[in-house]
Design a protein around this motif. Structure first.
Motif, mmCIF file in Angstrom:
data_model
loop_
_atom_site.group_PDB
_atom_site.id
_atom_site.type_symbol
_atom_site.label_atom_id
_atom_site.label_comp_id
_atom_site.label_asym_id
_atom_site.label_seq_id
_atom_site.Cartn_x
_atom_site.Cartn_y
_atom_site.Cartn_z
ATOM 1 N N ALA A 893 44.546 29.817 47.170
ATOM 2 C CA ALA A 893 44.713 31.365 46.944
ATOM 3 C C ALA A 893 43.731 31.951 45.928
ATOM 4 O O ALA A 893 42.915 33.117 45.896
ATOM 5 N N VAL A 894 43.318 30.986 44.664
ATOM 6 C CA VAL A 894 42.652 31.609 43.576
ATOM 7 C C VAL A 894 41.220 31.710 43.864
ATOM 8 O O VAL A 894 40.402 32.571 43.846
ATOM 9 N N LEU A 895 40.796 30.650 44.616
ATOM 10 C CA LEU A 895 39.282 30.368 44.863
ATOM 11 C C LEU A 895 39.016 31.592 46.004
ATOM 12 O O LEU A 895 38.225 32.109 46.019
ATOM 13 N N GLY A 896 39.925 31.778 47.056
ATOM 14 C CA GLY A 896 39.933 32.914 48.027
ATOM 15 C C GLY A 896 39.905 34.353 47.341
ATOM 16 O O GLY A 896 38.924 35.189 47.804
ATOM 17 N N MET A 897 40.674 34.581 46.347
ATOM 18 C CA MET A 897 40.702 35.945 45.909
ATOM 19 C C MET A 897 39.214 35.968 44.883
ATOM 20 O O MET A 897 38.734 37.101 45.141
ATOM 21 N N CYS A 898 38.876 35.021 44.061
ATOM 22 C CA CYS A 898 37.477 35.141 43.500
ATOM 23 C C CYS A 898 36.173 35.119 44.652
ATOM 24 O O CYS A 898 35.516 36.080 44.444
ATOM 25 N N ASP A 906 36.341 44.470 44.060
ATOM 26 C CA ASP A 906 37.589 44.628 43.735
ATOM 27 C C ASP A 906 37.926 43.823 42.502
ATOM 28 O O ASP A 906 37.859 42.477 42.498
ATOM 29 N N ALA A 907 38.893 44.574 41.889
ATOM 30 C CA ALA A 907 39.437 43.783 40.491
ATOM 31 C C ALA A 907 40.484 42.689 40.967
ATOM 32 O O ALA A 907 41.161 42.958 41.877
ATOM 33 N N LEU A 908 40.599 41.724 40.236
ATOM 34 C CA LEU A 908 41.714 40.675 40.508
ATOM 35 C C LEU A 908 43.148 41.129 39.978
ATOM 36 O O LEU A 908 43.002 41.971 39.128
ATOM 37 N N PHE A 956 37.714 20.460 37.363
ATOM 38 C CA PHE A 956 37.670 21.462 38.508
ATOM 39 C C PHE A 956 38.675 22.467 38.328
ATOM 40 O O PHE A 956 38.359 23.839 38.416
ATOM 41 N N LEU A 957 39.676 22.059 38.011
ATOM 42 C CA LEU A 957 40.784 23.254 37.896
ATOM 43 C C LEU A 957 40.494 24.251 36.672
ATOM 44 O O LEU A 957 40.793 25.321 36.659
ATOM 45 N N GLY A 958 39.861 23.613 35.531
ATOM 46 C CA GLY A 958 39.796 24.299 34.266
ATOM 47 C C GLY A 958 38.562 25.161 34.687
ATOM 48 O O GLY A 958 38.303 26.399 34.226
ATOM 49 N N THR A 959 37.598 24.928 35.302
ATOM 50 C CA THR A 959 36.408 25.724 35.823
ATOM 51 C C THR A 959 36.765 27.083 36.790
ATOM 52 O O THR A 959 36.494 28.126 36.398
ATOM 53 N N ILE A 960 37.770 26.746 37.468
ATOM 54 C CA ILE A 960 38.237 28.107 38.445
ATOM 55 C C ILE A 960 39.068 28.932 37.455
ATOM 56 O O ILE A 960 39.013 29.936 37.539
ATOM 57 N N ASP A 961 39.782 28.283 36.466
ATOM 58 C CA ASP A 961 40.373 29.287 35.603
ATOM 59 C C ASP A 961 39.345 30.173 34.801
ATOM 60 O O ASP A 961 39.484 31.474 34.636
ATOM 61 N N GLU A 962 38.214 29.395 34.340
ATOM 62 C CA GLU A 962 36.971 30.199 33.692
ATOM 63 C C GLU A 962 36.502 31.065 34.451
ATOM 64 O O GLU A 962 35.995 32.310 33.966
ATOM 65 N N LEU A 963 36.380 30.663 35.878
ATOM 66 C CA LEU A 963 35.662 31.763 36.742
ATOM 67 C C LEU A 963 36.611 32.993 37.012
ATOM 68 O O LEU A 963 36.002 34.121 37.070
ATOM 69 N N VAL A 964 37.888 32.801 36.812
ATOM 70 C CA VAL A 964 38.696 34.068 36.888
ATOM 71 C C VAL A 964 38.546 34.739 35.616
ATOM 72 O O VAL A 964 38.392 36.167 35.951
ATOM 73 N N LEU A 965 38.561 34.254 34.695
ATOM 74 C CA LEU A 965 38.374 35.224 33.389
ATOM 75 C C LEU A 965 36.934 35.890 33.499
ATOM 76 O O LEU A 965 36.978 36.963 33.038
ATOM 77 N N VAL A 966 35.804 35.279 33.856
ATOM 78 C CA VAL A 966 34.476 35.920 33.982
ATOM 79 C C VAL A 966 34.567 36.717 34.921
ATOM 80 O O VAL A 966 34.277 38.262 34.634
ATOM 81 N N ILE A 967 35.208 36.878 36.315
ATOM 82 C CA ILE A 967 35.283 38.007 37.082
ATOM 83 C C ILE A 967 36.330 38.985 36.440
ATOM 84 O O ILE A 967 35.691 40.302 36.647
ATOM 85 N N LYS A 968 37.327 38.833 35.923
ATOM 86 C CA LYS A 968 38.037 39.764 35.335
ATOM 87 C C LYS A 968 37.350 40.501 34.380
ATOM 88 O O LYS A 968 37.535 41.584 33.999
ATOM 89 N N GLY A 969 36.631 39.807 33.400
ATOM 90 C CA GLY A 969 35.747 40.420 32.533
ATOM 91 C C GLY A 969 34.896 41.354 32.978
ATOM 92 O O GLY A 969 34.592 42.471 32.393
ATOM 93 N N VAL A 970 34.336 41.384 34.301
ATOM 94 C CA VAL A 970 33.199 42.266 34.816
ATOM 95 C C VAL A 970 34.161 43.228 35.648
ATOM 96 O O VAL A 970 33.820 44.577 35.539
ATOM 97 N N LEU A 971 35.147 42.825 36.502
ATOM 98 C CA LEU A 971 35.705 44.058 37.322
ATOM 99 C C LEU A 971 37.105 44.449 36.791
ATOM 100 O O LEU A 971 37.469 45.541 37.253
ATOM 101 N N GLY A 972 37.663 43.688 35.899
ATOM 102 C CA GLY A 972 38.807 44.123 35.120
ATOM 103 C C GLY A 972 40.187 43.581 36.129
ATOM 104 O O GLY A 972 39.895 42.755 36.579
ATOM 105 N N GLU A 973 41.390 44.150 35.756
ATOM 106 C CA GLU A 973 42.243 43.735 36.355
ATOM 107 C C GLU A 973 43.154 45.029 37.117
ATOM 108 O O GLU A 973 42.899 45.866 36.810
ATOM 109 N N ALA A 974 43.838 44.360 38.153
ATOM 110 C CA ALA A 974 44.678 45.282 38.882
ATOM 111 C C ALA A 974 46.011 45.015 38.952
ATOM 112 O O ALA A 974 46.433 44.038 38.565
ATOM 113 N N HIS A 975 46.881 45.793 39.536
ATOM 114 C CA HIS A 975 48.384 45.394 39.838
ATOM 115 C C HIS A 975 49.023 45.198 38.427
ATOM 116 O O HIS A 975 49.498 43.888 38.359
#
Length: 985
Positions: A893-898, A906-908, A956-975
């Motif tokens: 789910a996290v990979l798909g949303m990224c 769109d913001a995560l 691998f799991l930690g890198t996904i977590d960091e990817l989420v933070l990078v994308i949120k830092g650019v696109l912001g957060e929603a909901h």
């Protein structure tokens, strides 16, 4: 002695850890003074200089015409810098474009002239003859010259002929542009096909009758240029495919020494870490050099060569070379990940401490920080795991690790060196300075000695390192006491390091053994003939087949890389997905047609047609046709067509390069003209001597300039040739429409370039500029999707003892790494793009780096899926929730949303099942399993590799977590979820 001196030394492979020797280094642009590249430079220089001499030889100039310079221009665009067969193949694609355009132009001319009734044509011809006679009598000029002038001034123009000609020629240009955008191999086909089409487009409406030999003015010099290039390729230092492949292997081996050289000095030294950017550059160089080698391996069946090794022997080195590259890249990435992970952990904890310290000082509501919910959980996890004696290896242990690994690393470096010496002796001593039997025997015995030493060093390193870890972590591995959880992390780091070094040594040993055996078994020099010609046809029709080249192309599209995951899924009979509901045939046809026209290739081709019509129309209007012909308006049209690019960032950089190149080339052309002829009509001897020097500068720029500056370099060379050639033409074969002499040629050329660039800019910008940022975001989105496929493939292989995953693991990982490295230059060029995308060069570079990390971790896990015993498969799954459906769903789910966020912008959501690393630890705590770190298990090879797999999965799991933070830092957060309301509830 090697033909090419290494560009780096062991001492210079680190930044702060090892003092760098002071040496006088040339700039990268000039750092090509070695025997191999100077030979290539000499071959190309001779070809283009001899072609330029044809301009100053009166019989050849009279026979060929004012376009004699086109021979030199063809050699500038397609220099004979590589393999003879590849040069011929490139020249063949060039002439395929010319012949296709010629054939279509002839058909278009017939159809266009047929649109005007014969009676109207005859009446117009009679009026033309009468007007020519009257004007000739009035001016005293020959009737034929006056008639030609009237024709070029548009006397025979007819709307029906013009309309048919433009429709047919623009259709051909559309498909040529699509071909260029979709398949970089066909760039020469497209460019020269469009140039020939422009001739027909400009002259069909002007000419009174059919003229099928119209393109001969350019075809003859182009054929002469290709012939001169082929002659130089054969006469001056010819190179076969095997020669080029072995050269690339030598370069790869030289680059692989750098990660090994700084392995010892980088481990654990936190105060004096090497420059991580330098490590990334080393990683990229290795991948790029490997990419350069791969196409040559595919062309080996077509090879004609003389030497001791044939195509089969050279091809047999591919697999061991690939394995060595993969192993040492993993070692390098281990250091990069460890250094970056330590820095990131320190930053997170320090930031948390600062926020906690400042929070009680004010009652004001703190602004919401993007990713705060995930960061707070991650900090809690890090604080629970981190302590003064946890994770970090003490300096004493580090020193012991360095000392223990030093002998093994030195043996590995020596093995790479002797492997390179074997390749060099066979490759570079074929004709002259042939190695004597004594030299060959000495090198073979040396290789055997080094191989034996490497095996001993491998065994000794494995024993000493294991005992060192057991001795230092005795309380942790003591079976009588409870494991010290705080030291387990440091122990795992040591075991992971041990496994990476062992893997690098064993792979190097296999490569040296294979090369040494082939070196000993080669009995004498032979002539090797092509074994198969089928690949030539397959290469011509396969868009994904690459060409051996000295540098990587800038037009490579990472989206076009062949996906080996599909192959793996087919072998393992795993479906990529199910689509239960299909569109109707009509719906699929309409949607496919729409996407075909609106794709990147379709929009690029449409822009090409628009700019062609816009700059071609003035040449077929009665009031402007003569001006267009006299001022060489065709140059402006060609400049606009060749200036269009698929993406905006490349276009912006290309415009700057083309303008600078035009000015610099024009200035050099004026210097050459006025030095060689002063105020005279042009001294052929003086000009030939001056061009010998100036051409050397042009060809050096063409060969060794950065790929993204290549268009500017070619434009400079073309302007230089035009200034000299047209100046000489005007004084020796004057005719109607000559642009003048010297400065007059230059300013007209510059003006037309500016017009072409301006037209291309308008067409490129409107109605919507093709953003490279959006394209790179989509490419990275597809990469994340591919990583999801790799993750699914891993789960399908895990615990089933299937060897397919292990066999395909390294090719899949290397392929994705190559695709990501191809994005380096496009991401760097984003600094020159005006885009509405919120992703900039820095953020996309971080996303790309995280994709690299995920790819590395999944590649390791996929390899272990086929090599670890089943019991360790089950143990890893039980301790980390690797096969737990809920955890798998969260990761997917996290990979798909990224993936979707990168594609759509769109913001995560604020609340996600992250950090995933915490989920894994929570599963571990809720399903307690005994961790066995007894001395026997630490000595167990399979247990050590189990620790590597454990580390890779958590990474691998930690890198996904960091990817989420990078994308949120650019696109912001929603909901967003109100924490105050949550507290009230």
């Amino acid at each position: 002695m090697s033909e090419r001196s290494p560009q780096t030394t062991v001492d210079s492979s680190t930044n702060d850890a090892v003092p760098e020797k002071k040496s006088c280094r040339l700039p990268a642009f000039l750092d090509h003074f070695n025997a191999r590249e100077l030979k290539v430079f000499f071959r190309c220089w001779v070809g283009i200089w001899v072609a330029s001499l044809l301009i100053f030889i009166t019989p050849s100039l009279t026979s060929i015409g004012t376009a004699t310079f086109f021979a030199s221009l063809v050699l500038l665009i397609n220099p004979p810098s590589g393999i003879v067969f590849i040069y011929l193949l490139g020249s063949l694609t060039l002439f395929i474009g010319i012949c296709l355009a010629w054939a279509w132009g002839v058909i278009s001319m017939k159809a266009a002239l047929a649109a005007r009734p014969a009676a109207d044509t005859q009446a117009r011809l009679a009026a033309l003859q009468q007007a020519a006679v009257a004007q000739a009598n009035a001016t005293g000029q020959p009737t034929a010259s006056v008639m030609q002038q009237l024709i070029f001034d548009g006397y025979m123009l007819d709307t029906r002929v013009t309309a048919v000609a433009f429709c047919l020629i623009c259709t051909f240009i559309y498909f040529m542009a699509r071909l260029r955008a979709s398949n970089p191999k066909t760039a020469l086909t497209s460019i020269f096909g469009i140039i020939i089409s422009d001739l027909f487009l400009n002259f069909i409406p002007l000419l009174p009758s059919f003229s099928g030999t119209l393109p001969l003015t350019l075809v003859k010099p182009a054929a002469i240029g290709v012939g001169l290039g082929f002659a130089c390729s054969v006469l001056f230092f010819p190179r076969s495919t095997s020669h080029v492949v072995l050269d690339s292997m030598e370069d790869i081996l030289e680059l692989l020494k750098e990660p090994l050289a700084f392995t010892s000095v980088t481990l654990g030294q936190k105060a004096q870490q090497p420059d991580i950017d330098r490590l990334h550059k080393t990683h990229a160089k290795i991948i790029q050099e490997y990419r350069k080698m791969e196409p040559g391996l595919a062309f080996l069946p077509l090879d004609f060569s003389v030497g001791r090794w044939g195509p089969e022997e050279v091809a047999s080195f591919k697999e061991p070379m690939r394995q060595v590259v993969a192993a040492i890249i993993l070692l390098l990435e281990f250091h990069i990940g460890r250094i970056r992970g330590e820095v990131r952990t320190d930053d997170l904890l320090r930031e948390h401490v600062e926020q906690t310290k400042d929070a009680p000082l004010t009652d004001e509501k703190q602004p919401h920080k993007v990713g705060a919910q995930q960061l707070s959980q991650l900090v809690d996890l890090l604080q629970g795991l981190r302590s003064p004696d946890n994770q970090q290896l003490s300096q004493e242990v580090v020193d012991k690790l360095v000392h223990t690994s030093a002998m093994a690393i030195d043996a590995c470096l020596e093995a790479l060196a002797v492997t390179k010496d074997c390749l060099h002796m066979v490759n570079c001593r074929r004709w002259l300075r042939r190695a004597s039997p004594t030299e060959r025997e000495d090198l073979y015995h040396r290789s055997q000695t080094v191989l034996e030493n490497l095996r001993k060093a491998h065994t000794g390193f494995l024993h000493d390192m294991t005992e060192l870890l057991i001795g230092h972590f005795a309380p942790t591995v003591n079976g009588d006491a409870a494991p010290d959880q705080r030291k387990l992390g440091a122990l795992v780091v040591g075991m992971v390091f041990e496994e990476h070094v062992c893997t690098a040594i064993s792979r190097t040993e296999a490569l040296l053994s294979r090369v040494s055996t082939a070196f000993h078994d080669s009995k004498g020099t032979k002539i090797w003939w092509p074994t198969s010609l089928r690949y030539a046809a397959a290469w011509a029709f396969r868009k994904k087949a690459k060409t051996p080249a000295t540098t990587t192309g800038v037009e490579d599209d990472p989206d076009e890389a062949e996906d080996l995951t599909k192959t793996a899924q087919e072998k393992l009979r795993i479906s990529r997905g199910y689509r239960p509901k299909h569109r109707s045939a009509w719906g699929r046809a309409i949607l496919g047609t729409y996407h075909w026209f609106t794709s990147n290739e379709g929009l690029f081709a449409l822009r090409m047609v628009v700019v062609t019509i816009a700059l071609g129309i003035p040449g077929v209007i009665p009031h402007t046709a003569g001006f267009y012909y006299r001022e060489k308006g065709l140059w402006g049209l060609i400049m606009a067509q060749t200036g269009l690019l698929v993406y905006m960032s490349e276009f912006t950089f290309s415009v700057l390069g083309r303008l600078v190149g035009t000015v610099v080339g024009g200035v050099l052309g004026l210097l050459a003209w006025y030095i060689g002829s002063a105020n005279g009509p042009g001294n052929p001897y003086g000009l030939s001597a001056v061009l010998a020097v100036m051409v050397a500068v042009m060809i050096w720029v063409r060969l060794y300039i950065r790929p993204n500056l290549l268009q500017g370099g070619i434009m400079g060379g073309a302007t230089f040739l035009l200034v000299v050639a047209y100046s000489y033409d005007d004084t020796h074969i004057p005719q109607y429409g000559n642009p003048g002499v010297g400065y007059t040629v230059f300013w007209r050329r510059l003006l037309l370039v500016l017009i072409g660039v301006a037209a291309a800019t308008i067409v490129q910008m409107f109605p919507r500029p093709p953003s490279a940022a959006r394209h790179i975001c989509k490419s990275l989105s597809r990469t994340v999707r591919t990583l999801s496929d790799h993750y699914a493939l891993l789960l399908s292989c895990w615990g089933r003892s299937r060897q397919d995953g292990r066999v395909l693991a390294e090719p899949i990982s290397l392929q994705l790494s190559e695709g990501l490295v191809m994005l380096d230059d496009p991401i760097d060029l984003l600094r020159y793009e005006f885009s509405s995308s919120r992703f900039d060069s820095e953020s996309l570079a971080r996303v790309k780096r995280l994709c690299h990390d995920m790819n590395r971790s999944l590649g390791q896990l996929l390899q272990f899926s086929g090599t670890l015993p089943v019991e360790f498969h089950h143990r890893l799954a039980q301790q980390t929730a690797l096969l737990d459906h809920q955890c798998i769903g969260e990761v997917m789910a996290v990979l798909g949303m990224c993936e979707q966020a990168l594609k759509t912008g769109d913001a995560l959501p604020e609340i996600l099942p992250t950090p995933l690393v915490r989920r894994a630890f929570e599963y571990w705590q809720s399903h307690p399993r005994e961790i066995d770190f007894s001395p026997d298990t630490v000595r167990d090879e399979h247990y050590r590799r189990f620790c590597v797999a454990l580390s890779a999965y958590l990474k691998f799991l930690g890198t996904i977590d960091e990817l989420v933070l990078v994308i949120k830092g650019v696109l912001g957060e929603a909901h967003l979820v109100s924490h105050e309301l949550g507290d009230l509830v």
